[in-house]
Scaffold this motif. Sequence first.
Motif, mmCIF file in Angstrom:
data_model
loop_
_atom_site.group_PDB
_atom_site.id
_atom_site.type_symbol
_atom_site.label_atom_id
_atom_site.label_comp_id
_atom_site.label_asym_id
_atom_site.label_seq_id
_atom_site.Cartn_x
_atom_site.Cartn_y
_atom_site.Cartn_z
ATOM 1 N N MET A 1 0.839 -1.318 -0.092
ATOM 2 C CA MET A 1 0.116 0.090 0.081
ATOM 3 C C MET A 1 0.922 1.292 0.040
ATOM 4 N N SER A 2 0.671 2.023 -0.995
ATOM 5 C CA SER A 2 1.536 3.078 -0.875
ATOM 6 C C SER A 2 1.129 4.199 0.336
ATOM 7 N N SER A 3 1.948 4.579 1.023
ATOM 8 C CA SER A 3 1.863 5.550 2.153
ATOM 9 C C SER A 3 1.690 6.958 1.786
ATOM 10 N N ALA A 4 1.800 7.577 0.616
ATOM 11 C CA ALA A 4 1.879 8.975 0.351
ATOM 12 C C ALA A 4 0.838 9.213 -0.870
ATOM 13 N N LEU A 5 -0.104 9.967 -0.449
ATOM 14 C CA LEU A 5 -1.022 10.579 -1.313
ATOM 15 C C LEU A 5 -0.806 11.908 -1.493
ATOM 16 N N VAL A 6 -0.829 12.597 -2.885
ATOM 17 C CA VAL A 6 -0.392 13.791 -3.209
ATOM 18 C C VAL A 6 -1.577 14.346 -3.860
ATOM 19 N N LEU A 7 -2.497 15.565 -3.217
ATOM 20 C CA LEU A 7 -3.496 16.202 -4.017
ATOM 21 C C LEU A 7 -2.802 17.463 -4.677
ATOM 22 N N SER A 8 -2.734 17.405 -5.987
ATOM 23 C CA SER A 8 -2.270 18.412 -6.761
ATOM 24 C C SER A 8 -3.374 19.184 -7.549
ATOM 25 N N GLY A 9 -3.144 20.252 -7.903
ATOM 26 C CA GLY A 9 -4.109 21.224 -8.900
ATOM 27 C C GLY A 9 -3.931 22.553 -8.729
ATOM 28 N N PRO A 10 -4.760 23.319 -9.412
ATOM 29 C CA PRO A 10 -4.577 24.789 -9.645
ATOM 30 C C PRO A 10 -5.031 25.442 -8.134
ATOM 31 N N PRO A 11 -4.620 26.572 -7.984
ATOM 32 C CA PRO A 11 -5.348 27.228 -6.771
ATOM 33 C C PRO A 11 -6.841 27.325 -6.769
ATOM 34 N N GLY A 12 -7.531 27.187 -5.721
ATOM 35 C CA GLY A 12 -8.963 27.313 -5.733
ATOM 36 C C GLY A 12 -9.510 25.883 -5.893
ATOM 37 N N VAL A 13 -8.914 24.750 -6.407
ATOM 38 C CA VAL A 13 -9.490 23.484 -6.638
ATOM 39 C C VAL A 13 -9.882 22.778 -5.401
ATOM 40 N N SER A 147 -0.185 13.093 -12.841
ATOM 41 C CA SER A 147 -1.168 12.672 -12.165
ATOM 42 C C SER A 147 -1.188 10.887 -12.311
ATOM 43 N N ASP A 148 -1.668 10.109 -11.342
ATOM 44 C CA ASP A 148 -2.074 8.725 -11.424
ATOM 45 C C ASP A 148 -3.783 8.526 -11.944
ATOM 46 N N TYR A 149 -4.199 9.732 -11.157
ATOM 47 C CA TYR A 149 -5.659 9.896 -11.569
ATOM 48 C C TYR A 149 -6.464 11.027 -11.396
ATOM 49 N N SER A 150 -7.360 11.498 -11.938
ATOM 50 C CA SER A 150 -7.834 12.865 -11.522
ATOM 51 C C SER A 150 -9.332 12.755 -11.251
ATOM 52 N N ILE A 151 -9.837 13.885 -10.267
ATOM 53 C CA ILE A 151 -11.048 13.995 -9.884
ATOM 54 C C ILE A 151 -11.695 15.340 -10.326
ATOM 55 N N ASN A 152 -12.628 15.559 -10.890
ATOM 56 C CA ASN A 152 -13.471 16.702 -11.114
ATOM 57 C C ASN A 152 -13.999 17.150 -9.850
ATOM 58 N N THR A 153 -13.939 18.598 -9.220
ATOM 59 C CA THR A 153 -14.467 18.712 -8.048
ATOM 60 C C THR A 153 -15.710 19.718 -8.315
ATOM 61 N N ALA A 154 -15.864 20.034 -9.627
ATOM 62 C CA ALA A 154 -16.834 21.161 -9.732
ATOM 63 C C ALA A 154 -18.107 20.671 -9.443
ATOM 64 N N GLY A 155 -19.048 21.534 -8.538
ATOM 65 C CA GLY A 155 -20.215 21.192 -8.124
ATOM 66 C C GLY A 155 -20.431 19.850 -7.154
ATOM 67 N N ARG A 156 -19.335 19.561 -6.658
ATOM 68 C CA ARG A 156 -19.488 18.279 -5.812
ATOM 69 C C ARG A 156 -18.950 18.886 -4.361
ATOM 70 N N THR A 157 -19.589 18.086 -3.152
ATOM 71 C CA THR A 157 -19.154 18.315 -1.805
ATOM 72 C C THR A 157 -17.762 17.786 -1.675
ATOM 73 N N ILE A 158 -17.084 18.575 -0.494
ATOM 74 C CA ILE A 158 -15.986 18.283 0.029
ATOM 75 C C ILE A 158 -15.879 16.578 0.374
ATOM 76 N N ARG A 171 -7.259 1.926 -4.021
ATOM 77 C CA ARG A 171 -7.250 1.005 -5.373
ATOM 78 C C ARG A 171 -5.920 1.245 -5.958
ATOM 79 N N ALA A 172 -5.272 2.393 -6.146
ATOM 80 C CA ALA A 172 -4.080 2.656 -6.759
ATOM 81 C C ALA A 172 -2.957 1.900 -5.856
ATOM 82 N N SER A 173 -3.159 1.895 -4.542
ATOM 83 C CA SER A 173 -2.167 1.383 -3.337
ATOM 84 C C SER A 173 -1.832 -0.090 -3.462
ATOM 85 N N THR A 174 -3.088 -0.573 -3.916
ATOM 86 C CA THR A 174 -2.895 -2.172 -3.849
ATOM 87 C C THR A 174 -2.398 -2.808 -4.863
#
Length: 174
Positions: A1-13, A147-158, A171-174
Motif C-alpha cells: 500500500m502506498s503510504s503517500a497521497l499528493v493532492l495536486s491542482g491549481p489554486p482554488g480547486v 498524476s495517477d488519476y484525476s477527480i473533477n471537483t466542480a459542483g461536488r461536496t468536499i 485502489r492505486a495502493s494495492t
Amino acid sequence: MSSALVLSGPPGVGKTSVGWRVFDRCTDLGQAPAFADLDLLGAAWPAPDDDPHQSRLKATNLAAVWSNYVQAGSKRLIVAGVVENQRERRQLEEATRGPVVICRLDAPDAELAQRIHDRGREDGADLANLVARASELSAQLVADDVSDYSINTAGRTIDDVAAAVLTHWNRAST
C-alpha cells in the motif's frame, strides 16, 4: 500500500480542504494518517532564481516532517500541493522514501475564479494574478500530466470528493 497521497491542482480547486477531509476519514479508519501542505513547507522568501516555486525546499522540509510523523506512528501521508512535472514528483518520492500516488483535482476556470474570490485572502492585483495563474496552471497540469488519476471537483461536496479520492488511492495502493 502506498503510504503517500499528493493532492495536486491549481489554486482554488480544493487541495487543502479535501486533504483535511481525507485525513479525517483515514483517522476514522484507524490508518494513522498525517497531513502536510507544501505551500506552508515552502513559505520562505526569497525563492532562488533556479527554483521559483521552492520545490526543493518543499521536498526537503517534507522529508523532515514525514520522518517525524513516522517516528510518531503515522502510516499514511496526505500532502496538498502542486506537482507540475516529473522532477517535482521524484523530489516528493525521495522525500517520502517511496512511491507517491498523485491525484490531480480539476475544476473549470470559472469555478476556480469564484472559489478564489470567495475565500477572500487576496485582493487587487494579487487576486487577478492568482486567478490568471489558476487558469494557466490548470491547463498546464492537464497537458503535462504527472498524476495517477484525476477527480473533477466542480459542483461536488468536499465529502463526495474526499470519498472518491480515498477510493482511488486505496485502489492505486494495492
